[in-house]
Design a protein around this motif. Structure first.
Motif, short mmCIF file in Angstrom:
data_model
loop_
_atom_site.label_atom_id
_atom_site.label_comp_id
_atom_site.label_asym_id
_atom_site.label_seq_id
_atom_site.Cartn_x
_atom_site.Cartn_y
_atom_site.Cartn_z
N HIS A 9 0.82 -1.20 0.00
CA HIS A 9 0.00 0.00 0.00
C HIS A 9 0.86 1.25 0.00
O HIS A 9 2.04 1.22 0.32
N LYS A 10 0.23 2.36 -0.35
CA LYS A 10 0.91 3.66 -0.43
C LYS A 10 1.00 4.28 0.96
O LYS A 10 -0.01 4.39 1.66
N ASP A 11 2.20 4.66 1.37
CA ASP A 11 2.41 5.43 2.59
C ASP A 11 2.40 6.89 2.16
O ASP A 11 3.38 7.37 1.60
N GLN A 12 1.30 7.57 2.41
CA GLN A 12 1.14 8.94 1.92
C GLN A 12 2.16 9.90 2.54
O GLN A 12 2.65 10.80 1.87
N ASP A 15 5.52 9.06 0.95
CA ASP A 15 5.42 9.00 -0.51
C ASP A 15 6.18 7.79 -1.06
O ASP A 15 6.92 7.88 -2.03
N LYS A 16 5.99 6.64 -0.39
CA LYS A 16 6.61 5.37 -0.78
C LYS A 16 5.53 4.28 -0.74
O LYS A 16 4.45 4.47 -0.22
N TRP A 17 5.88 3.11 -1.26
CA TRP A 17 4.99 1.95 -1.23
C TRP A 17 5.55 0.95 -0.23
O TRP A 17 6.72 0.59 -0.29
N ARG A 18 4.72 0.51 0.72
CA ARG A 18 5.15 -0.37 1.81
C ARG A 18 4.55 -1.78 1.65
O ARG A 18 3.36 -1.92 1.42
N THR A 33 8.34 3.31 -5.91
CA THR A 33 7.13 3.40 -6.72
C THR A 33 6.39 2.06 -6.72
O THR A 33 6.98 1.02 -6.42
N LYS A 34 5.14 2.11 -7.09
CA LYS A 34 4.35 0.89 -7.22
C LYS A 34 4.91 0.02 -8.34
O LYS A 34 4.94 -1.20 -8.23
N LYS A 58 -4.71 0.05 -4.43
CA LYS A 58 -4.61 1.29 -5.19
C LYS A 58 -4.29 2.42 -4.21
O LYS A 58 -4.36 2.24 -2.99
N ILE A 59 -4.01 3.60 -4.73
CA ILE A 59 -3.72 4.75 -3.88
C ILE A 59 -4.89 5.04 -2.95
O ILE A 59 -4.69 5.42 -1.79
#
Length: 80
Positions: A9-12, A15-18, A33-34, A58-59
């Motif tokens: 998922h997106k770490d807002q 600004d990374k994907w975890r 990035t995804k 998704k975001i």
């Protein structure tokens, strides 16, 4: 044998994907990035030899797809 479950998922804030294991707040792996996360082999390498099931979000947080690594451990007998 049950598979470990993970979520990408997106770490807002960062600004990374975890990639996180279910029930844990710690990231197993962080991607810029995804696309980096979902490119060939990246998720399976992050999960390791024991394999697992990954829900890719998704975001907006909704589930985009679910993948099982290695594919031979997928409990479904149908493709997809």
């Amino acid at each position: 044998m049950t598979l470990d479950k993970y979520t990408l998922h997106k770490d807002q804030k960062a600004d990374k994907w975890r990639l996180e294991k279910e029930g844990s707040d710690r990231a197993k792996k962080i991607f810029d990035t995804k696309e980096d996360a979902t490119k060939r082999g990246a998720l399976s390498d992050a999960i390791g030899d024991q394999g697992g099931s990954v829900r890719i979000r998704k975001i907006d947080g909704t589930i985009q797809e679910e993948r099982t690594f290695p594919r031979s451990k997928d409990p479904k007998k149908t493709p997809g």
